[in-house]
Design a protein around this motif. Structure first.
Motif: not given
Length: 412
Positions: A117-119, A326-327, A332-334, A368-369
């Motif tokens: 569940e962590y991911v 999600y992280g 990857a999008r960045l 992410l920040g």
């Protein structure tokens, strides 16, 4: 009559329990009125005094059994019977356990559920569940169980601290993450489990990579490589090393690590490794592509970075929901955003940036920040000064807030 409970007697009759304590054996035999002629030598009336002189009263451990060689009986049959009784008493002591195999399986299942569940789940409820499980494991380890169960408890406890290290890092609390890593390493040593050792060193490298001590990250990856058996663990270490080397500008080492990653893909994963827990403790193809893309992005090879980052996103989007990190997907999008800004494709960068801007606060890990701040600096480059889109995106990224640590925000 016997001084034993009805339940224990039933188990004694069924053969599922044994009566090995000498005092209880003696009381049982006397209680049911066993004729002296049928009693084993240590329990005959004439031998009671000598037998009791040779055996200490039962205590908390087998060390209280006095060696019978100090006062051996004259009769060998009596000696054999006494030796057998003491061996049984020793067996009873060393096989005592405060945890059953069923409970161990339940604890392993809890760790696996949290790792899975962590991911994809919010961090706060997972953190609380992880703490509860860790505390339960620590409590059991303070008791007594056979060595096999003790090693398994050490492995599970070490894995729980490893997950807590990741959670602490995602919250941006490096000191807490390091403390959890130190504990996880100590528990891995007690469990004598190389795959856990390798994961701990790899996670230590991750923590160092996102800190000011980036060279230290490479030192940890070299230690981890020596411990990593094969398969996914080896892939993970090579991926971390490649990105850490690229982050300090060591192109040769980064490319060599990527080659090691490709070789490790051809190896089988150990069934006893942490990958059996699933989720965060695996290193699937999507995550591999994300790390490869991140390495190329740091090396300035933006076209290759975008290719691998796009492959990672596609794998995450097409895979099971519970495997969608999600992280990693956002990071990857960045990488794609960075590649498109470098190519002057600001509009295309905005398309990839929007899903990250829309990400709920409880999923904005601290890394992410930090990455968003880097994107903001790129958008403020003088060559983009006349681009209205670049200015708008810069404003959006500049105010981007990483994960909120208060429970209300985390669970909303």
């Amino acid at each position: 009559m016997t001084g034993l409970s009805q339940g224990f007697l039933s188990m004694l009759e069924a053969g599922t329990r044994r009566l090995t304590n000498l005092d209880k054996v003696s009381k049982f035999l006397r209680g049911v009125g066993t004729p002296d002629v049928l009693l084993p030598p240590p329990f005959r009336e004439q031998d009671t005094r000598s037998a009791s002189a040779r055996v200490l009263p039962p205590g908390p451990g087998p060390r209280q059994i006095r060696p019978i060689t100090c006062e051996p009986p004259a009769d060998l049959h009596e000696l054999a019977a006494l030796a057998a009784a003491q061996s049984l008493q020793f067996t009873e002591e060393i096989t005592k356990s405060n945890v059953s195999d069923v409970e161990l399986e339940e604890l392993e299942s809890k760790i696996a559920t949290i790792a899975t569940e962590y991911v994809h789940a919010p961090l706060h409820p997972l953190f609380n569940g992880l703490l509860t499980t860790r505390d339960q494991l620590f409590s059991l380890l303070s008791g007594h169980q056979p060595p096999r169960q003790t090693r398994e408890l050490f492995l599970l406890a070490g894995t729980s601290c490893l997950l807590l290290a990741h959670a602490s890092q995602n919250l941006g609390d490096q000191d807490s993450a390091i403390a959890q890593i130190q504990t996880a390493w100590a528990l891995a040593e007690q469990a004598d489990h190389n795959d856990l050792r390798a994961w701990v060193k790899g996670t230590a490298a991750l923590i160092a990579e996102w800190s000011a001590h980036r060279q230290t990250a490479l030192d940890y990856t070299r230690q981890a490589i020596r411990l990593a058996p094969t398969g996914e663990t080896r892939i993970r270490i090579s991926a971390i090393e490649a990105r850490a080397a690229a982050r300090i500008g060591d192109r040769d080492r980064a490319e060599a690590a990527l080659q090691e990653l490709q070789q490790a893909r051809e190896q089988r994963t150990s069934p006893d490794g942490l990958a059996r827990f699933g989720g965060l403790l695996t290193f699937p193809a999507a995550k591999q592509e994300y790390y490869i893309g991140g390495t190329y992005a740091l090396l300035g090879e933006h076209h290759r970075a975008e290719t691998h980052a796009a492959a990672a996103i596609e794998l995450y989007e097409s895979g099971p929901k519970e495997h969608r990190s999600y992280g990693d997907e956002a990071l990857a999008r960045l990488d794609i955003v960075t590649a498109r800004i470098a190519a002057g494709e600001v509009e295309g960068a905005g398309e990839q940036l929007q899903p990250i801007l829309d990400l709920p606060a409880n999923r904005r890990i601290r890394q992410l920040g930090d990455a968003m701040q880097g994107v903001a600096r790129l958008l403020e480059h003088p060559r983009l000064a006349r681009s209205r889109t670049a200015r708008e995106l810069a404003d959006a990224t500049r105010g981007y807030q990483a994960i909120e640590t208060k429970p209300k925000a985390l669970t909303s």
